[in-house]
Motif scaffolding. Structure first.
Motif, PDB file in Angstrom:
ATOM      1  N   CYS A  90      -0.035   2.337  -3.594  1.00 53.68           N
ATOM      2  CA  CYS A  90      -1.424   2.797  -3.505  1.00 53.68           C
ATOM      3  C   CYS A  90      -1.583   4.178  -2.873  1.00 53.68           C
ATOM      4  N   CYS A 139      -2.310   7.780  -4.654  1.00 55.54           N
ATOM      5  CA  CYS A 139      -3.655   8.140  -5.107  1.00 55.54           C
ATOM      6  C   CYS A 139      -4.704   8.037  -3.997  1.00 55.54           C
ATOM      7  N   HIS A 140      -4.615   6.976  -3.193  1.00 49.23           N
ATOM      8  CA  HIS A 140      -5.650   6.733  -2.174  1.00 49.23           C
ATOM      9  C   HIS A 140      -5.360   7.423  -0.852  1.00 49.23           C
ATOM     10  N   ASP A 185     -13.037   6.655  -2.388  1.00 50.08           N
ATOM     11  CA  ASP A 185     -12.799   6.635  -0.951  1.00 50.08           C
ATOM     12  C   ASP A 185     -12.860   5.190  -0.452  1.00 50.08           C
ATOM     13  N   LEU A 186     -11.743   4.676   0.037  1.00 46.06           N
ATOM     14  CA  LEU A 186     -11.694   3.301   0.531  1.00 46.06           C
ATOM     15  C   LEU A 186     -12.462   3.121   1.836  1.00 46.06           C
ATOM     16  N   SER A 220     -15.563   8.365 -11.781  1.00 41.72           N
ATOM     17  CA  SER A 220     -14.165   8.762 -11.629  1.00 41.72           C
ATOM     18  C   SER A 220     -13.595   9.140 -12.994  1.00 41.72           C
ATOM     19  N   GLY A 223      -6.835   6.649   3.239  1.00 40.82           N
ATOM     20  CA  GLY A 223      -7.723   5.887   2.362  1.00 40.82           C
ATOM     21  C   GLY A 223      -8.869   6.668   1.753  1.00 40.82           C
ATOM     22  N   VAL A 237     -10.582   9.969  -7.015  1.00 40.91           N
ATOM     23  CA  VAL A 237     -10.105   8.673  -6.524  1.00 40.91           C
ATOM     24  C   VAL A 237     -11.119   8.167  -5.497  1.00 40.91           C
ATOM     25  N   TYR A 251       0.852  -1.203   0.000  1.00 45.95           N
ATOM     26  CA  TYR A 251       0.000   0.000   0.000  1.00 45.95           C
ATOM     27  C   TYR A 251       0.883   1.247   0.000  1.00 45.95           C
ATOM     28  N   GLY A 258      -8.689   9.141  -0.373  1.00 44.23           N
ATOM     29  CA  GLY A 258      -8.383   9.612  -1.726  1.00 44.23           C
ATOM     30  C   GLY A 258      -7.575  10.887  -1.680  1.00 44.23           C
ATOM     31  N   MET A 309      -5.889  -3.321   3.563  1.00 43.69           N
ATOM     32  CA  MET A 309      -6.868  -2.242   3.414  1.00 43.69           C
ATOM     33  C   MET A 309      -8.123  -2.525   4.228  1.00 43.69           C
TER      34      MET A 309
END
Length: 113
Positions: free
Chosen positions: A36, A39-40, A53-54, A81, A44, A51, A32, A46, A106
């Motif tokens: 990752c 961008c995230h 939202d996790l 997106s 998480g 991007v 991550y 974004g 995640m």
């Protein structure tokens, strides 16, 4: 009554299982952080406009692991997106085990709120 040798074996198995789970989180976290986070974001939600939202209840983590791993492996564009996530997050050297580990990380780190 459990024999001492059996206790030792069971204790060793427990340590091995715990180490394996810990390794997955460590690998997932490092994946991550390297592939990752740009961008995230660290949280998480974004780091760039558009991007996903996790942490959102209806976000990317709302799907089954198999679907999420497939999307990461092949690349995916979320509805609404303006940009697509490249295959393997733009890191072609990531293995399927790395992808599974990052999904595990995640889910642990960004529990759907």
């Amino acid at each position: 009554m459990v024999r001492p040798a059996t206790q030792l074996l069971l204790a060793g198995l427990g340590v091995a299982l715990a180490s394996s789970a810990g390794a997955a989180v460590t690998t997932g976290e490092s994946t991550y952080q390297s592939s990752c986070i740009a961008c995230h974001g660290a949280d998480g939600v974004g780091a760039l406009p558009g991007v996903p939202d996790l942490t959102a209840t209806d976000g990317p983590l709302a799907v089954a692991d198999e679907v999420l791993v497939k999307r990461i492996a092949e690349g995916f564009q979320s509805a609404g997106s303006p940009m697509a996530m490249p295959p393997r997050g733009g890191n072609p050297s990531l293995s399927d085990a790395d992808l599974k580990a990052v999904v595990h990380y995640m889910r642990k780190e960004f529990a759907v709120r």
